[in-house]
Motif scaffolding. Structure first.
Motif, PDB file in Angstrom:
ATOM      1  N   SER A   1       0.842  -1.198   0.000  1.00  0.00           N
ATOM      2  CA  SER A   1       0.000   0.000   0.000  1.00  0.00           C
ATOM      3  C   SER A   1       0.869   1.236   0.000  1.00  0.00           C
ATOM      4  CB  SER A   1      -0.924   0.012   1.223  1.00  0.00           C
ATOM      5  OG  SER A   1      -0.174   0.292   2.380  1.00  0.00           O
ATOM      6  N   ASP A   2       0.239   2.385  -0.333  1.00  0.00           N
ATOM      7  CA  ASP A   2       0.976   3.640  -0.404  1.00  0.00           C
ATOM      8  C   ASP A   2       1.458   4.115   0.958  1.00  0.00           C
ATOM      9  OD1 ASP A   2       0.650   3.726  -3.101  1.00  0.00           O
ATOM     10  OD2 ASP A   2      -1.119   5.034  -3.046  1.00  0.00           O
TER      11      ASP A   2
ATOM     12  N   LYS B   1      18.920  10.066  -2.437  1.00  0.00           N
ATOM     13  CA  LYS B   1      19.202   9.322  -3.665  1.00  0.00           C
ATOM     14  C   LYS B   1      19.275   7.832  -3.391  1.00  0.00           C
ATOM     15  CE  LYS B   1      22.410   9.037  -7.570  1.00  0.00           C
ATOM     16  NZ  LYS B   1      22.442   7.555  -7.535  1.00  0.00           N
ATOM     17  N   TRP B   2      19.884   7.473  -2.294  1.00  0.00           N
ATOM     18  CA  TRP B   2      20.018   6.054  -1.943  1.00  0.00           C
ATOM     19  C   TRP B   2      18.654   5.405  -1.741  1.00  0.00           C
ATOM     20  CZ3 TRP B   2      19.231   3.888   3.169  1.00  0.00           C
ATOM     21  CH2 TRP B   2      19.583   2.540   3.263  1.00  0.00           C
TER      22      TRP B   2
ATOM     23  N   ASP C   1      10.996   1.543  -6.275  1.00  0.00           N
ATOM     24  CA  ASP C   1      10.379   2.127  -7.471  1.00  0.00           C
ATOM     25  C   ASP C   1       9.100   2.888  -7.130  1.00  0.00           C
ATOM     26  OD1 ASP C   1      12.307   1.021  -9.125  1.00  0.00           O
ATOM     27  OD2 ASP C   1      11.202  -0.874  -9.328  1.00  0.00           O
ATOM     28  N   ALA C   2       8.764   2.939  -5.842  1.00  0.00           N
ATOM     29  CA  ALA C   2       7.479   3.518  -5.443  1.00  0.00           C
ATOM     30  C   ALA C   2       7.463   5.043  -5.528  1.00  0.00           C
ATOM     31  CB  ALA C   2       7.125   3.070  -4.020  1.00  0.00           C
TER      32      ALA C   2
ATOM     33  N   ILE D   1      10.880  11.495  -2.524  1.00  0.00           N
ATOM     34  CA  ILE D   1      11.586  11.012  -1.337  1.00  0.00           C
ATOM     35  C   ILE D   1      12.133  12.189  -0.533  1.00  0.00           C
ATOM     36  CG2 ILE D   1      13.636   9.776  -0.543  1.00  0.00           C
ATOM     37  CD1 ILE D   1      11.453   7.867  -1.357  1.00  0.00           C
ATOM     38  N   LYS D   2      12.759  13.144  -1.216  1.00  0.00           N
ATOM     39  CA  LYS D   2      13.325  14.320  -0.546  1.00  0.00           C
ATOM     40  C   LYS D   2      12.232  15.075   0.212  1.00  0.00           C
ATOM     41  CE  LYS D   2      16.097  18.475  -1.541  1.00  0.00           C
ATOM     42  NZ  LYS D   2      15.166  19.529  -1.128  1.00  0.00           N
TER      43      LYS D   2
END
Length: 338
Positions: free
Chosen positions: A2-3, A22-23, A29-30, A36-37
């Motif tokens: 799930s999200d 970045k890591w 792939d979500a 992410i940042k």
């Protein structure tokens, strides 16, 4: 997955020194790196069970990070008190003059502040449900930065009737476009099919008539006026023209792509146009004024000036015509004196 399912990451020896955001983006792939940042800076990440908000952190062996994305926002549009210019309204439909800059329906990047949000406030729960929760009542669209006349269905019966009129090309639709140069001949019909660009899925492109992905697109155009004839490179040519375009079909970006394809892109078009205006050089007050206005005109010069159709329920012949907004008309006036 799930999200909102937590994602845990442990730093191995080979990962030491890598940048945190970045890591993590490389581990899943979500989400994109930008997402992410933003999640890290928003407090969605913990390090060794403690909140951690530095996306630039250089990794150390053995560190354990856990990402807990926030729950997704409810995509159902909410009513918003956004002013509307209503040209006609009854129990079946509403006709409005859409301003430039107003997105028609919610989508990624524009979940609020759209025409649909305004309509939900104005009409309550009376809009047609055929378009789904994201596009209630929407039968046709205008691009965000295109102004002009639009019709919206307030019930399913009207929606079906309007959709049938559009499908049968029984809708009179005229647009005013300020384009570069002067079409030759000054009137005609463009029939090139359109499809999504393979290089950029947000753009449309002309394709050959034998291409199966191409959709029928028919644009009738006629030059209404020409400006800057004495300044053009070729004798008898013009720097810019005011063109009326009448549509038989209503493909995404149809006028913008068709006019660009024949060598006369719309002024101000950030996607299919050109930067500046070839031939218009500074050096006198009229040229400087026109160039200044064009630099500040940050949208395609396109206005849905006319909409005519038979009322899908009563059969009454309806016709609406609205002059271009101030920014468009001011730009035209500046070109008239060149």
């Amino acid at each position: 997955m799930s999200d909102t399912e937590p994602l845990s990451f442990t730093v191995a020896e080979a990962d030491v020194g890598a940048r945190l955001d970045k890591w993590i983006a490389d581990q899943t792939d979500a989400y994109s790196r930008a997402r992410i940042k933003a999640l890290i800076e928003g407090g969605a990440l913990t390090k060794d069970a403690a909140p951690f908000t530095d996306p630039k952190w250089k990794l150390r062996q053995g560190e354990v990070f856990t990402l807990v994305p926030p729950p997704p926002e409810d995509p159902t549009p909410k009513p918003e008190d956004i002013p509307l210019t209503v040209l006609f309204e009854d129990g079946d439909l509403i006709v409005i003059n859409k301003p430039a800059g107003l997105v028609v329906h919610p989508a990624a990047g524009n979940w609020t502040g759209t025409l649909v949000n305004a309509l939900l406030h104005h009409c309550g729960d009376t809009l047609s449900g055929i378009g789904g929760v994201i596009r209630p009542g929407i039968v046709h669209r205008l691009d965000k930065d295109t102004s002009g006349v639009m019709v919206i269905a307030k019930n399913d019966h009207a929606h079906q009737g309007l959709s049938a009129l559009f499908a049968a090309h029984d809708i009179d639709r005229a647009y005013l476009a300020l384009c570069e140069g002067s079409p030759r001949p000054t009137s005609g019909t463009i029939t090139w099919p359109l499809a999504r660009s393979s290089g950029d899925r947000k753009k449309m492109t002309v394709v050959g008539v034998d291409r199966p992905e191409g959709k029928e697109a028919i644009t009738h155009f006629a030059r209404l006026d020409a400006y800057g004839i004495g300044r053009a490179k070729l004798p008898g040519d013009a720097l810019a023209s005011l063109v009326e375009c009448r549509l038989e079909t209503g493909r995404t970006h149809q006028i913008r792509v068709h006019m660009s394809h024949i060598g006369h892109p719309l002024l101000g078009d950030p996607v299919y146009g050109r930067s500046g205006l070839a031939g218009l050089k500074p050096g006198d007050p009229a040229a400087d004024h026109a160039l200044g206005l064009l630099r500040r005109f940050r949208r395609q010069a396109l206005h849905a000036v006319e909409l005519g159709f038979d009322h899908p329920v009563t059969g009454e012949a309806l016709h609406f015509r609205q002059p271009p907004p101030h920014d468009f008309s001011t730009l035209v006036e500046a070109f008239k004196v060149l």
